[in-house]
Design an enzyme around this catalytic site. Structure first.
Site, PDB file in Angstrom:
ATOM      1  N   TYR A 144     122.673 -53.894 -97.679  1.00  0.00           N
ATOM      2  CA  TYR A 144     122.078 -54.762 -98.372  1.00  0.00           C
ATOM      3  C   TYR A 144     121.052 -53.796 -98.573  1.00  0.00           C
ATOM      4  CZ  TYR A 144     117.566 -57.611 -98.453  1.00  0.00           C
ATOM      5  OH  TYR A 144     116.337 -58.234 -98.597  1.00  0.00           O
ATOM      6  N   ASP A 239     121.759 -45.256-100.573  1.00  0.00           N
ATOM      7  CA  ASP A 239     120.120 -46.196-100.185  1.00  0.00           C
ATOM      8  C   ASP A 239     119.368 -45.635 -98.655  1.00  0.00           C
ATOM      9  OD1 ASP A 239     119.548 -49.189 -99.692  1.00  0.00           O
ATOM     10  OD2 ASP A 239     118.583 -47.662 -99.414  1.00  0.00           O
ATOM     11  N   LYS A 267     110.178 -47.401 -95.604  1.00  0.00           N
ATOM     12  CA  LYS A 267     110.152 -47.911 -93.903  1.00  0.00           C
ATOM     13  C   LYS A 267     109.044 -46.447 -93.249  1.00  0.00           C
ATOM     14  CE  LYS A 267     114.175 -50.604 -94.130  1.00  0.00           C
ATOM     15  NZ  LYS A 267     113.666 -51.654 -93.418  1.00  0.00           N
TER      16      LYS A 267
HETATM   17  P1  KE4 Z   1     112.463 -53.710 -98.695  1.00  0.00           P
HETATM   18  O1  KE4 Z   1     111.991 -53.813-100.294  1.00  0.00           O
HETATM   19  O2  KE4 Z   1     112.026 -55.278 -97.822  1.00  0.00           O
HETATM   20  O3  KE4 Z   1     110.993 -52.981 -97.957  1.00  0.00           O
HETATM   21  O4  KE4 Z   1     113.745 -52.849 -98.115  1.00  0.00           O
HETATM   22  C1  KE4 Z   1     115.051 -53.251 -99.265  1.00  0.00           C
HETATM   23  C2  KE4 Z   1     116.196 -52.498 -98.484  1.00  0.00           C
HETATM   24  C3  KE4 Z   1     116.994 -51.577 -99.471  1.00  0.00           C
HETATM   25  N1  KE4 Z   1     117.916 -51.185 -98.990  1.00  0.00           N
HETATM   26  C4  KE4 Z   1     117.705 -51.021 -97.095  1.00  0.00           C
HETATM   27  C5  KE4 Z   1     119.127 -49.622 -96.704  1.00  0.00           C
HETATM   28  C6  KE4 Z   1     117.580 -52.082 -96.306  1.00  0.00           C
HETATM   29  O5  KE4 Z   1     117.576 -51.811 -94.863  1.00  0.00           O
HETATM   30  C7  KE4 Z   1     115.841 -52.594 -96.904  1.00  0.00           C
HETATM   31  C8  KE4 Z   1     115.216 -53.481 -95.906  1.00  0.00           C
HETATM   32  N2  KE4 Z   1     115.869 -53.615 -94.288  1.00  0.00           N
HETATM   33  C9  KE4 Z   1     115.991 -55.243 -93.833  1.00  0.00           C
HETATM   34  C10 KE4 Z   1     115.774 -54.791 -92.541  1.00  0.00           C
HETATM   35  N3  KE4 Z   1     117.248 -54.838 -92.495  1.00  0.00           N
HETATM   36  C11 KE4 Z   1     114.473 -56.025 -94.150  1.00  0.00           C
HETATM   37  C12 KE4 Z   1     113.719 -56.844 -93.053  1.00  0.00           C
HETATM   38  C13 KE4 Z   1     113.562 -58.491 -93.606  1.00  0.00           C
HETATM   39  O6  KE4 Z   1     114.229 -58.528 -94.398  1.00  0.00           O
HETATM   40  O7  KE4 Z   1     112.390 -58.654 -93.665  1.00  0.00           O
END
Ligand code: KE4
Length: 428
Positions: A144, A239, A267
Protein backbone atom coordinates in the site's frame (compact mmCIF):
# COMPACT_ATOMS: atom_id res chain seq x y z
CA UNK A 1 -15.62 -3.04 29.33
CA UNK A 2 -17.93 0.02 29.18
CA UNK A 3 -18.01 1.62 25.72
CA UNK A 4 -21.21 3.67 25.90
CA UNK A 5 -19.53 7.01 25.24
CA UNK A 6 -17.55 5.63 22.29
CA UNK A 7 -20.81 4.13 20.95
CA UNK A 8 -22.58 7.47 21.21
CA UNK A 9 -19.66 9.30 19.60
CA UNK A 10 -19.53 6.74 16.78
CA UNK A 11 -23.24 7.10 15.98
CA UNK A 12 -22.97 10.89 16.03
CA UNK A 13 -19.88 10.77 13.79
CA UNK A 14 -21.61 8.45 11.30
CA UNK A 15 -24.22 11.15 10.69
CA UNK A 16 -21.64 13.56 9.23
CA UNK A 17 -18.50 11.52 8.39
CA UNK A 18 -18.54 8.58 5.93
CA UNK A 19 -18.52 5.43 8.06
CA UNK A 20 -17.98 7.60 11.14
CA UNK A 21 -14.21 7.66 10.63
CA UNK A 22 -11.66 9.68 8.68
CA UNK A 23 -9.71 6.65 7.54
CA UNK A 24 -11.34 3.26 6.78
CA UNK A 25 -9.12 0.96 8.82
CA UNK A 26 -10.17 2.80 12.00
CA UNK A 27 -13.75 1.52 11.65
CA UNK A 28 -12.97 -1.98 13.07
CA UNK A 29 -14.90 -3.43 10.08
CA UNK A 30 -12.62 -6.46 9.74
CA UNK A 31 -12.41 -7.30 13.44
CA UNK A 32 -16.04 -6.70 14.40
CA UNK A 33 -17.48 -4.38 17.00
CA UNK A 34 -17.42 -0.60 16.99
CA UNK A 35 -14.34 1.61 17.08
CA UNK A 36 -13.20 3.12 20.35
CA UNK A 37 -12.99 6.89 20.37
CA UNK A 38 -9.74 8.02 21.94
CA UNK A 39 -9.62 10.78 24.54
CA UNK A 40 -5.87 10.98 25.23
CA UNK A 41 -2.60 9.06 25.03
CA UNK A 42 0.74 9.11 26.79
CA UNK A 43 3.77 6.86 26.41
CA UNK A 44 2.65 3.37 25.45
CA UNK A 45 -0.92 3.94 26.61
CA UNK A 46 -4.22 5.13 25.19
CA UNK A 47 -7.31 6.16 27.11
CA UNK A 48 -10.70 6.01 25.36
CA UNK A 49 -13.79 8.18 25.81
CA UNK A 50 -15.13 5.82 28.49
CA UNK A 51 -11.92 6.00 30.51
CA UNK A 52 -10.67 2.53 29.52
CA UNK A 53 -6.86 2.29 29.42
CA UNK A 54 -4.99 0.29 26.79
CA UNK A 55 -1.45 -0.64 25.90
CA UNK A 56 -1.17 0.71 22.36
CA UNK A 57 0.46 -1.27 19.53
CA UNK A 58 -0.88 0.95 16.73
CA UNK A 59 1.03 4.10 17.71
CA UNK A 60 -0.91 6.12 15.14
CA UNK A 61 0.22 3.52 12.53
CA UNK A 62 3.92 4.19 12.99
CA UNK A 63 4.80 7.77 13.99
CA UNK A 64 5.03 7.19 17.74
CA UNK A 65 8.58 5.82 17.92
CA UNK A 66 9.02 7.28 21.42
CA UNK A 67 5.43 6.82 22.56
CA UNK A 68 2.61 9.33 22.75
CA UNK A 69 2.88 12.94 24.03
CA UNK A 70 6.60 12.72 24.69
CA UNK A 71 7.48 15.81 26.79
CA UNK A 72 10.08 16.96 24.25
CA UNK A 73 7.57 16.72 21.42
CA UNK A 74 4.93 18.63 23.38
CA UNK A 75 7.42 21.36 24.28
CA UNK A 76 8.70 21.68 20.70
CA UNK A 77 5.23 22.07 19.19
CA UNK A 78 4.09 24.40 21.98
CA UNK A 79 7.12 26.65 21.37
CA UNK A 80 6.53 26.75 17.61
CA UNK A 81 2.83 27.46 18.14
CA UNK A 82 3.61 30.75 19.88
CA UNK A 83 5.22 32.05 16.65
CA UNK A 84 2.23 31.19 14.45
CA UNK A 85 0.75 28.13 12.79
CA UNK A 86 1.51 28.62 9.08
CA UNK A 87 2.99 31.30 6.85
CA UNK A 88 2.86 29.95 3.28
CA UNK A 89 6.42 31.16 3.03
CA UNK A 90 9.78 29.45 3.60
CA UNK A 91 11.23 29.10 7.10
CA UNK A 92 14.69 28.16 8.33
CA UNK A 93 13.23 25.23 10.26
CA UNK A 94 12.16 23.50 7.03
CA UNK A 95 15.74 23.69 5.77
CA UNK A 96 17.01 22.21 9.02
CA UNK A 97 14.55 19.30 8.73
CA UNK A 98 15.56 18.73 5.12
CA UNK A 99 19.25 18.80 6.14
CA UNK A 100 18.54 16.23 8.88
CA UNK A 101 16.79 13.91 6.41
CA UNK A 102 19.65 14.27 3.90
CA UNK A 103 22.16 13.53 6.65
CA UNK A 104 20.31 10.43 7.90
CA UNK A 105 18.85 8.75 4.79
CA UNK A 106 21.72 7.34 2.69
CA UNK A 107 20.29 7.85 -0.82
CA UNK A 108 18.68 11.26 -0.27
CA UNK A 109 20.62 14.29 -1.56
CA UNK A 110 17.62 16.59 -1.97
CA UNK A 111 14.14 16.37 -0.46
CA UNK A 112 10.73 18.03 -0.78
CA UNK A 113 8.42 18.18 2.24
CA UNK A 114 4.70 17.44 1.74
CA UNK A 115 1.80 16.66 4.09
CA UNK A 116 1.24 12.91 3.92
CA UNK A 117 2.66 9.64 2.70
CA UNK A 118 0.13 9.64 -0.13
CA UNK A 119 1.35 13.02 -1.35
CA UNK A 120 4.92 11.76 -1.16
CA UNK A 121 4.34 8.60 -3.21
CA UNK A 122 2.02 10.31 -5.69
CA UNK A 123 4.67 12.98 -6.32
CA UNK A 124 7.51 10.47 -6.52
CA UNK A 125 5.69 8.53 -9.23
CA UNK A 126 4.99 11.69 -11.23
CA UNK A 127 8.67 12.64 -10.94
CA UNK A 128 9.82 9.18 -12.01
CA UNK A 129 7.54 9.30 -15.06
CA UNK A 130 8.89 12.74 -15.97
CA UNK A 131 12.54 11.78 -15.42
CA UNK A 132 12.31 8.59 -17.54
CA UNK A 133 9.70 9.77 -20.04
CA UNK A 134 7.85 6.51 -19.40
CA UNK A 135 4.26 5.97 -18.17
CA UNK A 136 4.10 2.54 -16.53
CA UNK A 137 4.96 1.66 -12.93
CA UNK A 138 5.40 -1.64 -11.12
CA UNK A 139 3.99 -2.13 -7.65
CA UNK A 140 3.48 -5.31 -5.63
CA UNK A 141 0.21 -7.00 -4.69
CA UNK A 142 -0.47 -6.37 -1.03
CA UNK A 143 1.72 -3.28 -0.81
CA UNK A 144 0.00 0.00 0.00
CA UNK A 145 1.40 3.36 -1.00
CA UNK A 146 -1.49 5.64 -0.06
CA UNK A 147 -4.67 6.29 -1.98
CA UNK A 148 -3.50 8.01 -5.19
CA UNK A 149 -5.25 6.50 -8.21
CA UNK A 150 -2.17 4.76 -9.61
CA UNK A 151 -1.78 2.69 -6.44
CA UNK A 152 -5.32 1.46 -5.78
CA UNK A 153 -4.74 -1.58 -7.94
CA UNK A 154 -4.93 -4.54 -5.58
CA UNK A 155 -3.70 -2.28 -2.76
CA UNK A 156 -2.92 -3.66 0.66
CA UNK A 157 -3.81 -2.06 4.01
CA UNK A 158 -7.36 -0.75 4.29
CA UNK A 159 -8.35 -1.67 0.76
CA UNK A 160 -7.19 -5.26 1.29
CA UNK A 161 -8.98 -5.44 4.60
CA UNK A 162 -12.16 -3.97 3.12
CA UNK A 163 -12.02 -6.56 0.32
CA UNK A 164 -11.99 -3.83 -2.37
CA UNK A 165 -8.69 -4.57 -4.07
CA UNK A 166 -9.45 -2.27 -7.05
CA UNK A 167 -11.25 0.88 -5.86
CA UNK A 168 -14.13 2.24 -7.97
CA UNK A 169 -13.34 5.67 -9.42
CA UNK A 170 -9.89 4.77 -10.71
CA UNK A 171 -9.96 5.41 -14.48
CA UNK A 172 -9.27 2.28 -16.50
CA UNK A 173 -6.91 4.27 -18.72
CA UNK A 174 -4.78 5.06 -15.71
CA UNK A 175 -5.02 1.63 -14.06
CA UNK A 176 -3.51 -0.05 -17.11
CA UNK A 177 -0.26 1.80 -16.45
CA UNK A 178 0.17 0.04 -13.12
CA UNK A 179 1.64 -3.44 -13.34
CA UNK A 180 1.23 -5.57 -10.23
CA UNK A 181 3.97 -8.05 -9.43
CA UNK A 182 4.41 -10.52 -6.60
CA UNK A 183 6.43 -9.45 -3.56
CA UNK A 184 9.54 -11.57 -2.98
CA UNK A 185 9.28 -12.91 -6.53
CA UNK A 186 11.97 -11.38 -8.75
CA UNK A 187 10.80 -13.55 -11.64
CA UNK A 188 7.47 -11.69 -11.75
CA UNK A 189 9.37 -8.39 -12.03
CA UNK A 190 11.72 -9.80 -14.67
CA UNK A 191 8.73 -10.91 -16.76
CA UNK A 192 6.92 -7.56 -16.39
CA UNK A 193 10.07 -5.60 -17.32
CA UNK A 194 10.71 -7.82 -20.35
CA UNK A 195 7.07 -7.60 -21.41
CA UNK A 196 7.05 -3.79 -21.26
CA UNK A 197 10.65 -3.08 -22.23
CA UNK A 198 11.45 0.64 -22.24
CA UNK A 199 8.00 1.63 -20.97
CA UNK A 200 8.29 1.25 -17.18
CA UNK A 201 9.27 4.38 -15.27
CA UNK A 202 9.71 2.91 -11.82
CA UNK A 203 9.33 0.05 -9.40
CA UNK A 204 7.82 1.18 -6.10
CA UNK A 205 8.15 -1.16 -3.15
CA UNK A 206 7.74 -1.24 0.61
CA UNK A 207 11.25 -2.51 1.46
CA UNK A 208 9.67 -4.22 4.47
CA UNK A 209 5.94 -4.55 3.89
CA UNK A 210 3.66 -3.32 6.64
CA UNK A 211 0.42 -3.25 4.69
CA UNK A 212 -0.38 -6.89 4.22
CA UNK A 213 0.76 -7.35 7.75
CA UNK A 214 4.53 -7.31 8.27
CA UNK A 215 6.31 -9.17 5.45
CA UNK A 216 10.12 -8.92 5.29
CA UNK A 217 12.07 -9.08 2.02
CA UNK A 218 13.58 -12.51 1.31
CA UNK A 219 17.40 -12.45 1.11
CA UNK A 220 18.45 -10.95 -2.22
CA UNK A 221 15.03 -9.57 -3.16
CA UNK A 222 15.82 -5.87 -2.70
CA UNK A 223 19.28 -6.21 -4.28
CA UNK A 224 17.65 -8.07 -7.16
CA UNK A 225 15.20 -5.20 -7.67
CA UNK A 226 18.13 -2.79 -7.74
CA UNK A 227 19.85 -4.82 -10.45
CA UNK A 228 16.66 -5.19 -12.53
CA UNK A 229 15.99 -1.44 -12.33
CA UNK A 230 19.55 -0.69 -13.45
CA UNK A 231 19.28 -3.14 -16.32
CA UNK A 232 15.94 -1.77 -17.58
CA UNK A 233 16.45 1.94 -16.88
CA UNK A 234 13.66 1.95 -14.27
CA UNK A 235 13.90 4.04 -11.11
CA UNK A 236 13.75 2.14 -7.83
CA UNK A 237 11.49 3.86 -5.30
CA UNK A 238 11.59 2.71 -1.68
CA UNK A 239 8.36 3.63 0.01
CA UNK A 240 9.76 4.14 3.52
CA UNK A 241 6.72 5.97 4.88
CA UNK A 242 6.52 3.20 7.49
CA UNK A 243 10.11 1.88 7.66
CA UNK A 244 11.86 5.26 7.51
CA UNK A 245 13.59 5.94 10.86
CA UNK A 246 11.67 2.90 12.23
CA UNK A 247 14.18 0.17 11.32
CA UNK A 248 17.35 2.27 11.56
CA UNK A 249 18.20 5.99 11.44
CA UNK A 250 18.47 5.55 7.66
CA UNK A 251 15.51 3.22 7.43
CA UNK A 252 15.37 -0.03 5.48
CA UNK A 253 17.88 1.23 2.93
CA UNK A 254 20.47 1.52 5.71
CA UNK A 255 19.49 -1.86 7.23
CA UNK A 256 19.58 -3.79 3.93
CA UNK A 257 22.27 -1.64 2.29
CA UNK A 258 20.35 -1.14 -0.96
CA UNK A 259 20.13 2.36 -2.39
CA UNK A 260 16.92 3.38 -4.15
CA UNK A 261 16.78 6.29 -6.60
CA UNK A 262 13.88 7.91 -4.75
CA UNK A 263 12.62 7.47 -1.19
CA UNK A 264 9.24 8.42 0.20
CA UNK A 265 8.86 9.20 3.89
CA UNK A 266 6.11 10.05 6.36
CA UNK A 267 4.79 9.13 9.80
CA UNK A 268 7.88 9.33 12.05
CA UNK A 269 9.22 12.51 10.41
CA UNK A 270 6.18 14.34 11.67
CA UNK A 271 6.05 12.64 15.07
CA UNK A 272 2.29 12.41 14.59
CA UNK A 273 1.82 15.76 12.87
CA UNK A 274 1.16 15.78 9.11
CA UNK A 275 4.51 15.51 7.33
CA UNK A 276 5.48 13.50 4.27
CA UNK A 277 8.54 13.83 2.08
CA UNK A 278 10.10 12.49 -1.09
CA UNK A 279 13.74 12.75 -1.97
CA UNK A 280 16.65 11.23 -3.82
CA UNK A 281 19.46 12.02 -6.18
CA UNK A 282 19.89 15.74 -7.00
CA UNK A 283 19.76 14.93 -10.71
CA UNK A 284 16.22 13.60 -10.31
CA UNK A 285 14.96 16.02 -7.65
CA UNK A 286 16.26 18.92 -9.74
CA UNK A 287 13.25 18.37 -12.02
CA UNK A 288 10.77 19.37 -9.28
CA UNK A 289 9.18 22.83 -9.63
CA UNK A 290 10.24 25.56 -9.35
CA UNK A 291 13.75 24.20 -10.02
CA UNK A 292 12.38 22.13 -12.88
CA UNK A 293 9.16 21.43 -14.82
CA UNK A 294 7.53 18.74 -12.64
CA UNK A 295 4.75 20.49 -10.78
CA UNK A 296 4.00 19.69 -7.14
CA UNK A 297 2.79 22.11 -4.48
CA UNK A 298 1.08 22.35 -1.09
CA UNK A 299 -0.35 25.14 1.05
CA UNK A 300 0.77 23.52 4.28
CA UNK A 301 3.95 21.81 3.06
CA UNK A 302 6.72 22.42 5.59
CA UNK A 303 4.16 23.54 8.15
CA UNK A 304 6.01 25.12 11.13
CA UNK A 305 4.30 23.01 13.83
CA UNK A 306 4.77 19.75 11.95
CA UNK A 307 8.37 20.64 11.14
CA UNK A 308 9.06 21.49 14.77
CA UNK A 309 7.76 18.04 15.74
CA UNK A 310 9.82 16.39 13.03
CA UNK A 311 13.01 18.20 14.01
CA UNK A 312 12.56 17.12 17.64
CA UNK A 313 11.81 13.53 16.57
CA UNK A 314 14.96 13.22 14.45
CA UNK A 315 17.04 14.90 17.15
CA UNK A 316 15.79 12.35 19.69
CA UNK A 317 16.63 9.54 17.28
CA UNK A 318 20.18 10.84 16.86
CA UNK A 319 20.67 11.42 20.58
CA UNK A 320 19.14 8.22 22.02
CA UNK A 321 22.05 5.78 22.31
CA UNK A 322 21.04 2.18 21.70
CA UNK A 323 17.50 3.07 20.60
CA UNK A 324 17.28 0.39 17.91
CA UNK A 325 18.93 -2.21 20.12
CA UNK A 326 16.28 -1.54 22.76
CA UNK A 327 13.50 -1.75 20.16
CA UNK A 328 14.95 -5.04 18.85
CA UNK A 329 15.09 -6.41 22.41
CA UNK A 330 11.47 -5.44 23.11
CA UNK A 331 10.33 -6.85 19.75
CA UNK A 332 12.09 -10.17 20.33
CA UNK A 333 10.84 -10.52 23.92
CA UNK A 334 7.28 -9.80 22.87
CA UNK A 335 7.06 -12.02 19.81
CA UNK A 336 8.79 -14.98 21.47
CA UNK A 337 6.32 -14.61 24.34
CA UNK A 338 3.37 -14.45 21.94
CA UNK A 339 4.30 -17.66 20.18
CA UNK A 340 4.72 -19.94 23.20
CA UNK A 341 1.05 -20.13 24.41
CA UNK A 342 -0.23 -20.50 20.82
CA UNK A 343 2.17 -23.38 20.15
CA UNK A 344 1.18 -25.03 23.44
CA UNK A 345 -2.47 -24.86 22.44
CA UNK A 346 -1.74 -26.09 18.93
CA UNK A 347 -3.01 -22.93 17.22
CA UNK A 348 -1.27 -22.50 13.84
CA UNK A 349 0.41 -19.12 13.64
CA UNK A 350 3.31 -17.27 12.09
CA UNK A 351 4.88 -14.11 13.49
CA UNK A 352 6.74 -11.86 11.06
CA UNK A 353 8.89 -9.23 12.71
CA UNK A 354 11.53 -6.74 11.67
CA UNK A 355 12.78 -4.71 14.62
CA UNK A 356 9.83 -2.93 16.20
CA UNK A 357 7.20 -3.79 13.58
CA UNK A 358 5.48 -7.17 13.62
CA UNK A 359 2.35 -9.12 12.74
CA UNK A 360 0.85 -12.26 14.29
CA UNK A 361 -0.75 -14.21 11.42
CA UNK A 362 -3.13 -17.06 12.18
CA UNK A 363 -1.89 -19.44 9.51
CA UNK A 364 0.35 -22.53 9.42
CA UNK A 365 2.22 -21.24 6.34
CA UNK A 366 5.10 -18.81 5.98
CA UNK A 367 3.77 -15.39 4.98
CA UNK A 368 5.96 -14.04 2.19
CA UNK A 369 3.52 -12.35 -0.18
CA UNK A 370 -0.08 -11.25 -0.81
CA UNK A 371 -1.30 -14.78 -1.58
CA UNK A 372 0.14 -16.40 1.56
CA UNK A 373 -1.03 -13.45 3.68
CA UNK A 374 -4.51 -13.93 2.22
CA UNK A 375 -4.66 -17.46 3.64
CA UNK A 376 -4.61 -16.19 7.24
CA UNK A 377 -7.67 -16.88 9.37
CA UNK A 378 -9.09 -13.35 9.66
CA UNK A 379 -12.10 -14.53 11.69
CA UNK A 380 -9.77 -15.98 14.33
CA UNK A 381 -7.71 -12.78 14.23
CA UNK A 382 -10.91 -10.80 14.86
CA UNK A 383 -11.76 -12.95 17.90
CA UNK A 384 -8.21 -12.63 19.22
CA UNK A 385 -8.29 -8.85 18.66
CA UNK A 386 -11.48 -8.52 20.71
CA UNK A 387 -10.18 -10.75 23.52
CA UNK A 388 -7.01 -8.65 23.74
CA UNK A 389 -8.99 -5.40 23.64
CA UNK A 390 -11.11 -6.65 26.53
CA UNK A 391 -7.84 -7.23 28.43
CA UNK A 392 -6.52 -3.72 27.78
CA UNK A 393 -4.34 -4.32 24.73
CA UNK A 394 -5.06 -2.28 21.59
CA UNK A 395 -3.73 -4.11 18.52
CA UNK A 396 -4.10 -2.92 14.92
CA UNK A 397 -7.78 -3.65 14.03
CA UNK A 398 -6.87 -5.73 10.97
CA UNK A 399 -4.94 -8.91 10.22
CA UNK A 400 -3.34 -6.98 7.37
CA UNK A 401 -1.59 -4.29 9.38
CA UNK A 402 1.72 -4.17 11.20
CA UNK A 403 1.84 -3.57 14.92
CA UNK A 404 4.39 -1.14 16.34
CA UNK A 405 6.51 -1.12 19.48
CA UNK A 406 7.84 2.18 20.80
CA UNK A 407 10.66 3.10 23.14
CA UNK A 408 7.91 3.54 25.76
CA UNK A 409 7.09 -0.20 25.63
CA UNK A 410 9.17 -1.10 28.67
CA UNK A 411 9.75 -4.63 29.97
CA UNK A 412 6.82 -4.05 32.33
CA UNK A 413 4.52 -3.10 29.44
CA UNK A 414 5.66 -6.16 27.46
CA UNK A 415 5.09 -8.35 30.51
CA UNK A 416 1.54 -7.03 30.99
CA UNK A 417 0.85 -7.61 27.30
CA UNK A 418 2.01 -11.23 27.50
CA UNK A 419 -0.18 -11.89 30.54
CA UNK A 420 -3.20 -10.55 28.61
CA UNK A 421 -2.15 -12.67 25.63
CA UNK A 422 -1.98 -15.91 27.64
CA UNK A 423 -5.45 -15.25 29.03
CA UNK A 424 -6.83 -14.35 25.56
CA UNK A 425 -5.35 -17.44 23.90
CA UNK A 426 -7.10 -19.61 26.48
CA UNK A 427 -10.38 -18.28 25.08
CA UNK A 428 -9.61 -19.02 21.40
P1 KE4 B 1 -0.69 8.48 4.44
O1 KE4 B 1 -1.22 9.15 3.21
O2 KE4 B 1 -1.74 7.65 5.15
O3 KE4 B 1 0.06 9.44 5.38
O4 KE4 B 1 0.47 7.45 3.97
C1 KE4 B 1 0.14 6.48 3.01
C2 KE4 B 1 1.14 5.34 3.12
C3 KE4 B 1 2.14 5.24 2.17
N1 KE4 B 1 3.06 4.25 2.23
C4 KE4 B 1 3.03 3.34 3.23
C5 KE4 B 1 4.08 2.27 3.26
C6 KE4 B 1 2.04 3.41 4.24
O5 KE4 B 1 2.04 2.49 5.23
C7 KE4 B 1 1.07 4.42 4.18
C8 KE4 B 1 -0.04 4.53 5.20
N2 KE4 B 1 -0.12 3.46 6.13
C9 KE4 B 1 -1.46 3.16 6.65
C10 KE4 B 1 -1.29 2.06 7.70
N3 KE4 B 1 -1.00 0.84 7.12
C11 KE4 B 1 -2.12 4.37 7.21
C12 KE4 B 1 -3.30 4.06 8.12
C13 KE4 B 1 -4.58 4.52 7.48
O6 KE4 B 1 -4.73 4.34 6.26
O7 KE4 B 1 -5.43 5.03 8.24
Amino acid sequence: MKTTRSGKLFRRAARVIPGGVNSPVRAFRSVGGEPLFIARARGARLRDADGNDFIDFVGSWGPMLFGHAHPRMVAAVRKALRSGTSFGAPTGAETRLAEAIVAMVPSVESVRLVNSGTEATMSAIRLARAFTGRDKIIKFAGCYHGHADSFLIRAGSGALTLGIPDSPGVPRDLARHTLTCRYNDLGSVRRAAAGHRGRIAAVIVEPVVGNMGCVPPEPGFLRGLRRLCDRHGMLLIFDEVMTGFRLAPGGAQEKYRVRPDLTTLGKIIGGGLPVGAYGGRKKIMGMVAPAGPVYQAGTLSGNPLAVAAGLEMLAMIRERQGLYIALEHAGRALTEGLSEPLTKKGIPHRINRVGSMFTLFFTPDRVVDFESAGRADTALFGKYFREMLARGVYLPPSQYEAAFISAAHTDGVIGRTLRAHRSAVARL
